[in-house]
Design a protein around this motif. Structure first.
Motif, PDB file in Angstrom:
ATOM      1  N   TYR A 266      68.962   7.623-109.477  1.00 54.07           N
ATOM      2  CA  TYR A 266      69.774   7.261-110.649  1.00 54.07           C
ATOM      3  C   TYR A 266      71.250   7.357-110.248  1.00 54.07           C
ATOM      4  CZ  TYR A 266      71.554   7.778-115.491  1.00 54.07           C
ATOM      5  OH  TYR A 266      72.221   7.646-116.688  1.00 54.07           O
ATOM      6  N   PRO A 267      72.010   6.233-110.285  1.00 52.84           N
ATOM      7  CA  PRO A 267      73.367   6.227-109.705  1.00 52.84           C
ATOM      8  C   PRO A 267      74.303   7.365-110.160  1.00 52.84           C
ATOM      9  CG  PRO A 267      72.675   3.991-110.145  1.00 52.84           C
ATOM     10  CD  PRO A 267      71.599   4.884-110.721  1.00 52.84           C
ATOM     11  N   PRO A 268      74.321   7.765-111.457  1.00 50.72           N
ATOM     12  CA  PRO A 268      75.199   8.899-111.802  1.00 50.72           C
ATOM     13  C   PRO A 268      74.850  10.204-111.077  1.00 50.72           C
ATOM     14  CG  PRO A 268      74.611   7.687-113.777  1.00 50.72           C
ATOM     15  CD  PRO A 268      73.742   7.148-112.666  1.00 50.72           C
ATOM     16  N   TYR A 269      73.608  10.338-110.587  1.00 47.53           N
ATOM     17  CA  TYR A 269      73.220  11.540-109.845  1.00 47.53           C
ATOM     18  C   TYR A 269      73.596  11.452-108.363  1.00 47.53           C
ATOM     19  CZ  TYR A 269      70.093  12.803-113.796  1.00 47.53           C
ATOM     20  OH  TYR A 269      69.546  13.133-115.016  1.00 47.53           O
ATOM     21  N   GLY A 270      73.653  10.222-107.824  1.00 44.14           N
ATOM     22  CA  GLY A 270      73.952  10.077-106.400  1.00 44.14           C
ATOM     23  C   GLY A 270      73.112   8.990-105.759  1.00 44.14           C
ATOM     24  N   THR A 271      72.813   9.176-104.476  1.00 42.91           N
ATOM     25  CA  THR A 271      72.117   8.164-103.678  1.00 42.91           C
ATOM     26  C   THR A 271      70.945   8.789-102.926  1.00 42.91           C
ATOM     27  OG1 THR A 271      73.476   8.656-101.748  1.00 42.91           O
ATOM     28  CG2 THR A 271      74.321   6.961-103.270  1.00 42.91           C
ATOM     29  N   VAL A 272      70.161   7.941-102.275  1.00 41.01           N
ATOM     30  CA  VAL A 272      69.072   8.432-101.422  1.00 41.01           C
ATOM     31  C   VAL A 272      69.657   9.289-100.294  1.00 41.01           C
ATOM     32  CG1 VAL A 272      67.253   7.747 -99.789  1.00 41.01           C
ATOM     33  CG2 VAL A 272      67.460   6.565-101.986  1.00 41.01           C
ATOM     34  N   GLU A 273      70.830   8.898 -99.779  1.00 41.11           N
ATOM     35  CA  GLU A 273      71.490   9.691 -98.725  1.00 41.11           C
ATOM     36  C   GLU A 273      71.844  11.095 -99.244  1.00 41.11           C
ATOM     37  OE1 GLU A 273      71.147   5.802 -97.696  1.00 41.11           O
ATOM     38  OE2 GLU A 273      72.367   6.404 -99.434  1.00 41.11           O
ATOM     39  N   ASP A 274      72.296  11.177-100.513  1.00 40.95           N
ATOM     40  CA  ASP A 274      72.576  12.498-101.109  1.00 40.95           C
ATOM     41  C   ASP A 274      71.304  13.328-101.203  1.00 40.95           C
ATOM     42  OD1 ASP A 274      75.300  11.952-101.517  1.00 40.95           O
ATOM     43  OD2 ASP A 274      74.914  11.021-103.462  1.00 40.95           O
ATOM     44  N   MET A 275      70.198  12.674-101.520  1.00 44.82           N
ATOM     45  CA  MET A 275      68.920  13.394-101.574  1.00 44.82           C
ATOM     46  C   MET A 275      68.545  13.907-100.188  1.00 44.82           C
ATOM     47  SD  MET A 275      67.345  14.101-104.346  1.00 44.82           S
ATOM     48  CE  MET A 275      65.812  14.582-103.557  1.00 44.82           C
ATOM     49  N   GLU A 276      68.774  13.090 -99.177  1.00 45.18           N
ATOM     50  CA  GLU A 276      68.454  13.522 -97.805  1.00 45.18           C
ATOM     51  C   GLU A 276      69.324  14.716 -97.405  1.00 45.18           C
ATOM     52  OE1 GLU A 276      66.823   9.282 -95.976  1.00 45.18           O
ATOM     53  OE2 GLU A 276      68.961   9.718 -95.872  1.00 45.18           O
ATOM     54  N   THR A 277      70.586  14.711 -97.851  1.00 46.95           N
ATOM     55  CA  THR A 277      71.473  15.860 -97.598  1.00 46.95           C
ATOM     56  C   THR A 277      70.945  17.099 -98.306  1.00 46.95           C
ATOM     57  OG1 THR A 277      73.383  14.392 -97.399  1.00 46.95           O
ATOM     58  CG2 THR A 277      73.848  16.725 -97.834  1.00 46.95           C
ATOM     59  N   LEU A 278      70.548  16.935 -99.570  1.00 47.06           N
ATOM     60  CA  LEU A 278      70.021  18.063-100.343  1.00 47.06           C
ATOM     61  C   LEU A 278      68.774  18.643 -99.670  1.00 47.06           C
ATOM     62  CD1 LEU A 278      69.845  19.901-102.819  1.00 47.06           C
ATOM     63  CD2 LEU A 278      68.791  18.020-104.084  1.00 47.06           C
ATOM     64  N   ILE A 279      67.868  17.769 -99.214  1.00 47.90           N
ATOM     65  CA  ILE A 279      66.646  18.232 -98.540  1.00 47.90           C
ATOM     66  C   ILE A 279      67.007  19.040 -97.286  1.00 47.90           C
ATOM     67  CG2 ILE A 279      64.581  17.455 -97.277  1.00 47.90           C
ATOM     68  CD1 ILE A 279      64.617  14.970 -99.271  1.00 47.90           C
ATOM     69  N   SER A 280      67.926  18.506 -96.467  1.00 49.02           N
ATOM     70  CA  SER A 280      68.259  19.222 -95.215  1.00 49.02           C
ATOM     71  C   SER A 280      69.036  20.508 -95.497  1.00 49.02           C
ATOM     72  CB  SER A 280      69.029  18.311 -94.255  1.00 49.02           C
ATOM     73  OG  SER A 280      70.280  17.981 -94.791  1.00 49.02           O
ATOM     74  N   GLU A 281      69.883  20.515 -96.543  1.00 51.23           N
ATOM     75  CA  GLU A 281      70.625  21.745 -96.896  1.00 51.23           C
ATOM     76  C   GLU A 281      69.668  22.829 -97.404  1.00 51.23           C
ATOM     77  OE1 GLU A 281      73.835  22.629 -96.555  1.00 51.23           O
ATOM     78  OE2 GLU A 281      74.379  20.749 -95.587  1.00 51.23           O
ATOM     79  N   CYS A 282      68.639  22.434 -98.117  1.00 46.32           N
ATOM     80  CA  CYS A 282      67.613  23.408 -98.542  1.00 46.32           C
ATOM     81  C   CYS A 282      66.908  23.987 -97.321  1.00 46.32           C
ATOM     82  CB  CYS A 282      66.577  22.743 -99.459  1.00 46.32           C
ATOM     83  SG  CYS A 282      67.126  22.521-101.132  1.00 46.32           S
ATOM     84  N   HIS A 283      66.463  23.096 -96.445  1.00 47.13           N
ATOM     85  CA  HIS A 283      65.710  23.538 -95.261  1.00 47.13           C
ATOM     86  C   HIS A 283      66.560  24.436 -94.355  1.00 47.13           C
ATOM     87  CE1 HIS A 283      62.709  19.944 -95.723  1.00 47.13           C
ATOM     88  NE2 HIS A 283      62.479  20.920 -96.563  1.00 47.13           N
ATOM     89  N   SER A 284      67.842  24.137 -94.249  1.00 51.91           N
ATOM     90  CA  SER A 284      68.709  24.952 -93.377  1.00 51.91           C
ATOM     91  C   SER A 284      68.894  26.365 -93.928  1.00 51.91           C
ATOM     92  CB  SER A 284      70.076  24.282 -93.194  1.00 51.91           C
ATOM     93  OG  SER A 284      70.838  24.370 -94.387  1.00 51.91           O
ATOM     94  N   ARG A 285      68.622  26.551 -95.221  1.00 48.46           N
ATOM     95  CA  ARG A 285      68.710  27.882 -95.842  1.00 48.46           C
ATOM     96  C   ARG A 285      67.340  28.560 -95.934  1.00 48.46           C
ATOM     97  NH1 ARG A 285      72.713  24.842 -97.727  1.00 48.46           N
ATOM     98  NH2 ARG A 285      74.700  25.803 -98.375  1.00 48.46           N
TER      99      ARG A 285
END
Length: 571
Positions: free
Chosen positions: A75-94
């Protein structure tokens, strides 16, 4: 007690995030993925190791994202697929995992699949949705059956263009997919599941998981004579091919070691629930049963009065969900809040200013000691409560709330007493209370956004917010952190132990024990605003009791203060 494999998700603590209301990072008044990424350290500091993101997919937002236009876009107001990929990797890195909402009973009517399906009766995707001809009664066109939609009215929508009805268990803008069609199922698996699993998602909360097989679609029994449409949950849930469909899904999910938690309403038969969650059946890892959060609801949810329940009902509901894992290979969940529920303090304890903190801690202590995977909803760790009765109906943004109020208005000719009762029920039970913005600071808009948020911030944010609680050792947040640490310390006893209810009929206190091999703990909870005598039941009284924790800093030896909870380790 059956010892079954310790999968990673069993000891998990899941933090559920409603993206629109979590944190706005770009100043448009709506929460977004950037806001979630910016607070991952805060979430981790609570003691959480899994986050669950409510639908962030591209959507017209008729039902807050549960009407999906494209599974492979954000959903564009939330961000992009790239933002989701960042969120996934930031979760995993923690060292955290991430799960998404899997909404595959229906799509948006704007989804390209449905656009094709409704274009003509001969379109190759016509059978991807559920279409039926009209029936005629004395020459009058009627829908195929009398089922009531989850949001009021008929489940059938007439399509003028192709002269047939399509099924929608929710809003008319959410047509139901036809799971009977194998091609449809495989498209769902590819676009809604594998697309995100390939990007590192660790699991799914599976929306309306038991509604995919609709059975014969016969008329439901008449339970509301005043309405043409009748409650049909027992007709459209748990249909004949449900286990086949979920087994197919599991075959894909197991390749990724992904976790699943199914939303499983209208399933009173425990044997049926066990079939869904038994490890050897290879279907779902666990389900949300609604026994506990349905307490106090009327036959049509809002047809009730606040606090229309007694404590023994609440205990019995918890006992049913806890006993799901007794002596078998199944798993369970523990939760009091989610995006579809009002705030637990307001529903099950007291949100009066003098009791809010005590109530939040007491419920946290209770949840800490319950078996199963734990789910916390954003703001629950702060003791957030329902917004006030004085707020006008304009502040209720949820389609379910608005539809109910309109129905009462129309049905009663605007009777003021009936409308006041409807509003009191909404103020107690509406989903809107979970959807107000998260309370970060005592500053502008509770620190959620620099501009006016999409939904009004609750009035109590100056006294209930994350920043102040992080600096306060006596806060609800500090207590949650302590409880999650205790849960990790005694993981066998509290996460995997056997539950036993010790004071079934008591109207004021709730006492239960947890047992794992030779370990035993007793939990005592005061669900009233008055002091109660402390009673440790039965054989417990003869054992030496060591108090592991109290929700009150200065607890007394022989009595429980208002909304105090304690946990004792027995020696």
């Amino acid at each position: 007690m059956t010892i079954t494999e310790r999968k990673w998700w069993k000891d998990g603590v899941v933090y559920q995030i409603y993206p629109a209301s979590f944190k706005d990072s770009n100043g448009d008044g709506v929460g977004d993925l950037g806001g979630i990424i910016s607070e991952l350290d805060y979430i981790r500091s609570i003691g959480v190791n899994i986050i669950w993101i409510c639908p962030m997919y591209d959507s017209p937002q008729i039902d807050m994202g549960y009407d999906i236009r494209d599974y492979e876009k954000v959903y564009p107001p939330y961000g992009t697929v790239e933002d989701m990929e960042t969120l996934i990797s930031e979760c995993h890195s923690r060292g955290m995992r991430i799960m998404l909402d899997l909404v595959v009973n229906h799509t948006s009517d704007q989804h390209k699949w449905f656009q094709e399906s409704r274009s003509s009766k001969t379109n190759p995707k016509r059978d991807w949705y559920i279409w039926r001809p009209a029936r005629y009664v004395d020459g009058v066109r009627k829908p195929p059956n009398n089922w009531l939609s989850n949001f009021g009215g008929s489940v059938w929508q007439w399509d003028e263009h192709t002269q047939e009805y399509y099924l929608h268990l929710f809003t008319p803008e959410q047509p139901d997919l036809n799971w009977e069609n194998e091609e449809t199922r495989h498209a769902i698996y590819k676009h809604a599941m594998e697309f995100w699993l390939e990007r590192g998602v660790d699991g799914f909360r599976v929306d309306t998981v038991n509604m995919y097989s609709k059975g014969l679609m016969q008329d439901a029994p008449i339970t509301d004579p005043r309405s043409e449409w009748q409650f049909a949950g027992m007709q459209y849930c748990n249909g004949p091919r449900m286990h086949e469909y979920i087994s197919e899904m599991n075959a894909i999910l197991s390749k990724y070691d992904a976790m699943t938690v199914g939303e499983c309403p209208h399933t009173p038969d425990i044997a049926r629930v066990l079939k869904y969650v038994s490890a050897r059946e290879k279907q779902l890892n666990m389900v949300f049963q609604f026994d506990v959060v349905d307490i106090g609801q009327g036959p049509y949810k809002f047809q009730t009065t606040p606090f229309n329940w007694k404590l023994p009902e609440f205990k019995a509901a918890i006992e049913r969900t806890q006993n799901l894992i007794r002596g078998n290979d199944s798993w369970t969940t523990t939760f009091l809040e989610n995006h579809d529920q009002a705030r637990s303090i307001s529903r099950f304890a007291s949100d009066a200013p003098e009791h809010r903190v005590a109530s939040g801690k007491m419920l946290a202590l209770m949840m800490m000691a319950l078996s199963g995977t734990m789910f916390i909803y954003q703001g629950q760790e702060l003791g957030m409560v329902n917004f006030p009765l004085e707020w006008s109906m304009e502040e209720y943004k949820d389609v379910e709330s608005g539809n109910y109020y309109k129905m009462v208005d129309q049905r009663t000719g605007g009777d003021p007493a009936e409308l006041a009762a409807a509003k009191a029920a909404l103020q107690h039970l509406a989903r809107d209370h979970a959807r107000v913005p998260m309370q970060w600071t005592a500053g502008l808009n509770a620190g959620f956004s620099q501009v006016t948020p999409w939904m009004r911030v609750n009035d109590d944010y100056p006294v209930c917010n994350a920043k102040e609680q992080q600096a306060d050792k006596t806060s609800v947040l500090a207590f949650w952190k302590r409880m999650l640490q205790l849960r990790r310390q005694y993981v066998d006893l509290f996460v995997h132990g056997d539950f036993e209810l010790l004071d079934k009929s008591n109207l004021e206190t709730f006492t239960f024990s947890k047992t794992w091999r030779s370990q035993r703990a007793v939990v005592v909870l005061n669900f009233t605003g008055k002091e109660q005598e402390l009673v440790l039941h039965g054989e417990v009284q003869t054992q030496k009791a060591e108090m592991l924790a109290s929700s009150l800093d200065d607890s007394r030896e022989d009595s429980l203060a208002a909304y105090e909870g304690r946990v004792y380790l027995m020696h």
